[in-house]
Design a protein around this motif. Structure first.
Motif, short mmCIF file in Angstrom:
data_model
loop_
_atom_site.label_atom_id
_atom_site.label_comp_id
_atom_site.label_asym_id
_atom_site.label_seq_id
_atom_site.Cartn_x
_atom_site.Cartn_y
_atom_site.Cartn_z
N ASN A 1 0.69 -1.09 0.03
CA ASN A 1 -0.09 -0.16 -0.01
C ASN A 1 0.80 1.27 0.04
O ASN A 1 1.45 1.59 1.12
CB ASN A 1 -0.96 0.22 1.19
CG ASN A 1 -2.00 1.00 1.28
OD1 ASN A 1 -1.80 1.88 0.15
ND2 ASN A 1 -2.84 1.24 2.19
N ASP A 2 0.92 1.78 -1.13
CA ASP A 2 1.95 3.02 -1.50
C ASP A 2 1.29 4.21 -0.68
O ASP A 2 2.05 5.03 -0.30
CB ASP A 2 2.04 3.48 -2.68
CG ASP A 2 2.85 2.27 -3.42
OD1 ASP A 2 2.85 2.16 -4.56
OD2 ASP A 2 3.49 1.57 -2.94
N ARG A 3 0.07 4.12 -0.29
CA ARG A 3 -0.61 5.39 0.03
C ARG A 3 -0.22 5.63 1.68
O ARG A 3 -0.30 6.80 2.18
CB ARG A 3 -2.25 5.52 0.03
CG ARG A 3 -2.47 5.63 -1.42
CD ARG A 3 -4.27 5.54 -1.72
NE ARG A 3 -4.36 5.51 -2.94
CZ ARG A 3 -4.61 6.64 -3.72
NH1 ARG A 3 -4.19 7.76 -3.05
NH2 ARG A 3 -4.82 6.76 -4.77
N SER A 4 0.28 4.76 2.49
CA SER A 4 0.49 4.63 3.64
C SER A 4 1.65 5.64 3.79
O SER A 4 1.85 6.19 5.05
CB SER A 4 0.83 3.37 4.10
OG SER A 4 1.93 2.71 3.68
N ARG B 1 0.87 5.12 -15.63
CA ARG B 1 0.44 4.61 -14.49
C ARG B 1 1.65 4.75 -13.63
O ARG B 1 2.79 4.18 -14.11
CB ARG B 1 0.00 3.32 -14.39
CG ARG B 1 -0.89 2.74 -13.24
CD ARG B 1 -1.87 1.73 -13.52
NE ARG B 1 -1.41 0.62 -14.12
CZ ARG B 1 -1.12 -0.58 -13.71
NH1 ARG B 1 -1.42 -0.88 -12.48
NH2 ARG B 1 -0.57 -1.56 -14.28
N LEU B 2 1.55 5.30 -12.33
CA LEU B 2 2.83 5.27 -11.50
C LEU B 2 2.87 4.11 -10.42
O LEU B 2 1.88 3.93 -9.80
CB LEU B 2 2.85 6.70 -10.76
CG LEU B 2 2.96 7.84 -11.52
CD1 LEU B 2 2.85 9.09 -10.63
CD2 LEU B 2 4.17 8.03 -12.07
N GLU C 1 0.33 9.39 -5.55
CA GLU C 1 -0.16 9.72 -6.97
C GLU C 1 -0.34 8.52 -7.80
O GLU C 1 0.54 7.70 -7.86
CB GLU C 1 0.86 10.49 -7.53
CG GLU C 1 0.37 11.81 -8.57
CD GLU C 1 -0.67 12.43 -8.15
OE1 GLU C 1 -1.75 12.92 -8.36
OE2 GLU C 1 -0.24 13.38 -6.94
N THR C 2 -1.25 8.34 -8.91
CA THR C 2 -1.65 7.11 -9.51
C THR C 2 -0.97 7.50 -10.79
O THR C 2 -0.97 6.34 -11.59
CB THR C 2 -2.84 6.70 -9.39
OG1 THR C 2 -3.73 7.79 -9.80
CG2 THR C 2 -3.43 6.18 -8.04
#
Lengths: 218, 217
Positions: A2-5, B43-44, B34-35
């Motif tokens: 989970n990159d958002r973390s 897409r990242l 960021e996506t």
């Protein structure tokens, strides 16, 4: 994963355009303008990050246009013919692609794939490059969807196999030369020329330098 | 050759450890999370999602179809005297023994050495990245680059059959027809190309330097 973390750790503002992450090893580099004709390499894995060339866009558009014209010749004219014992037989590039489907319906998918690899995808790639980089070569503003066209063209790179096809043809000629006399049609020479132009184009094409140029033209 | 090389305020760490994600295509950086790339729209992904599973899945698919690719005939030659079908290895060996040794070797390299070497190299990179000593990344990365560059050249043999089958139709004197191995071999080349494309090279460097990758470490 989970990159958002990790949001809170990163800087909130968009980073500078001079900052580049190596696409191979993720190492950060602050690369300003690189002089044309020189290369900037990743300090960790030695991957070439930027290799700008003077007038790259114009040269690429010229080579791609030439290659596209040669492709039209290559698919419309006779490619090869053989003669043995008073019998003749010829094949075009299209015949080569369709030979699997003609031999057996079970192999029709392979004909579709071969046609894509040697004609459709190389043409799509050339058109995308001409569309995206053409205005750059003429010093104009970028066209709408230029970024998408350029991105798709670059993604197609491993799948455009015109140069591999011509090596395959060379091997086939060695196999058949003991059996029959081989004649070369105009499409053969057009295809050889097209492979040379595409190879020259890919040598000078530096994707990240062109993205910077596209950015400036937007 | 190193003019304009990097030196700057953020040098000495990975984008991931700085809380950034770099676009693989245009190089632009964006904050983690960021996506889509702001510049090129790609897409990242800081690291490819499920990279290992996807690599092994394509690798296995490629290996499975590589078996019939070597068992079925690649090419069937009809002449007045006999019908002769040859496998991939058989066709290359014929060239080496009866015809042109040099061209036979090219075919052997393209359709035997490269595919087999590719299966071994991808598996090697995948296994070696589980536990990599510091400094071991350079050789592994070089191996990955060679696999990615050379894999598509295996397609030569499919094109050889395509042009021969289209060209050699000399009535009852001689005819060449493609065998089922062609479609299996073509699929195998495509599957292993997809395996190589699913492999995230950044994974190699993370394995050699685990401290540089994770911002939360």
């Amino acid at each position: 994963m989970n990159d958002r973390s990790s949001d809170a750790i990163g800087p909130q503002a968009a980073p500078s355009h001079d900052l580049i992450a190596c696409p191979q090893c993720d190492w950060l580099h602050d690369v300003g303008d690189v002089p044309t004709g020189t290369r900037a390499r990743c300090v960790r894995c030695r991957t070439v990050l930027l290799a700008p060339r003077r007038g790259a866009a114009a040269t690429i558009v010229a080579l791609a246009t030439g290659a596209l014209i040669l492709m039209v010749v290559a698919v419309s004219f006779p490619f090869l013919d053989i003669a043995a014992g008073g019998l003749r037989s010829s094949a075009s590039v299209m015949d080569a692609a369709l030979s699997f489907a003609l031999a057996s319906g079970r192999m029709a998918p392979l004909s579709v794939i071969v046609l894509a690899l040697i004609v459709v995808l190389p043409v799509a790639r050339l058109c995308g490059l001409i569309y995206a980089l053409g205005p750059l070569a003429l010093g104009r503003r970028a066209r709408p969807y230029a970024a998408q066209a350029f991105r798709i063209s670059m993604r197609l790179r491993p799948w455009a196999m015109a140069e591999i096809f011509i090596i395959g043809v060379a091997v086939a000629l060695v196999k058949v030369s003991s059996l029959a006399a081989v004649g070369f049609g105009p499409a053969f020479w057009a295809f050889v020329g097209l492979v040379i132009l595409v190879a020259a184009k890919d040598t000078i094409l530096c994707e990240r330098s062109l993205w910077r140029a596209l950015d400036r033209a937007a | 050759m190193n003019a304009g090389a990097a030196h700057g305020t953020v040098a000495g760490r990975t984008a991931r450890s700085a809380g950034l994600v770099g676009c693989l295509h245009c190089g632009l950086l964006a904050p983690m999370g960021e996506t889509d790339c702001l510049r090129c729209g790609a897409r990242l992904e800081s690291r490819f999602r499920n990279s290992r599973q996807r690599v092994w899945a394509w690798w296995l698919a490629g290996l499975i179809v590589y078996v019939p690719a070597n068992l079925y005939p690649m090419m069937i030659t009809d002449t007045l005297l006999a019908t002769y079908s040859s496998t991939i290895i058989g066709g290359a060996m014929d060239l080496v023994t009866h015809g042109d040794v040099f061209v036979g070797l090219i075919v052997l390299i393209a359709s035997v050495m490269i595919p087999v070497g590719k299966f071994l190299a991808i598996a090697w990179v995948m296994i070696a990245t589980r536990k990599l000593r510091p400094g071991g990344a350079h050789r592994l990365h070089r191996m990955y680059e060679v696999v990615e560059f050379i894999g598509r050249w295996s397609m030569i043999d499919v094109f050889v059959v395509a042009i021969l089958a289209a060209l050699v139709h000399l009535g009852s004197v001689a005819g060449i027809f493609p065998g089922l191995a062609a479609i299996c071999f073509g699929a195998s080349v495509i599957f292993t190309m997809l395996a190589a494309l699913s492999l995230d090279p950044r994974m190699i460097w993370d394995a050699a330097d685990p401290n540089a990758q994770d911002p939360s470490a």
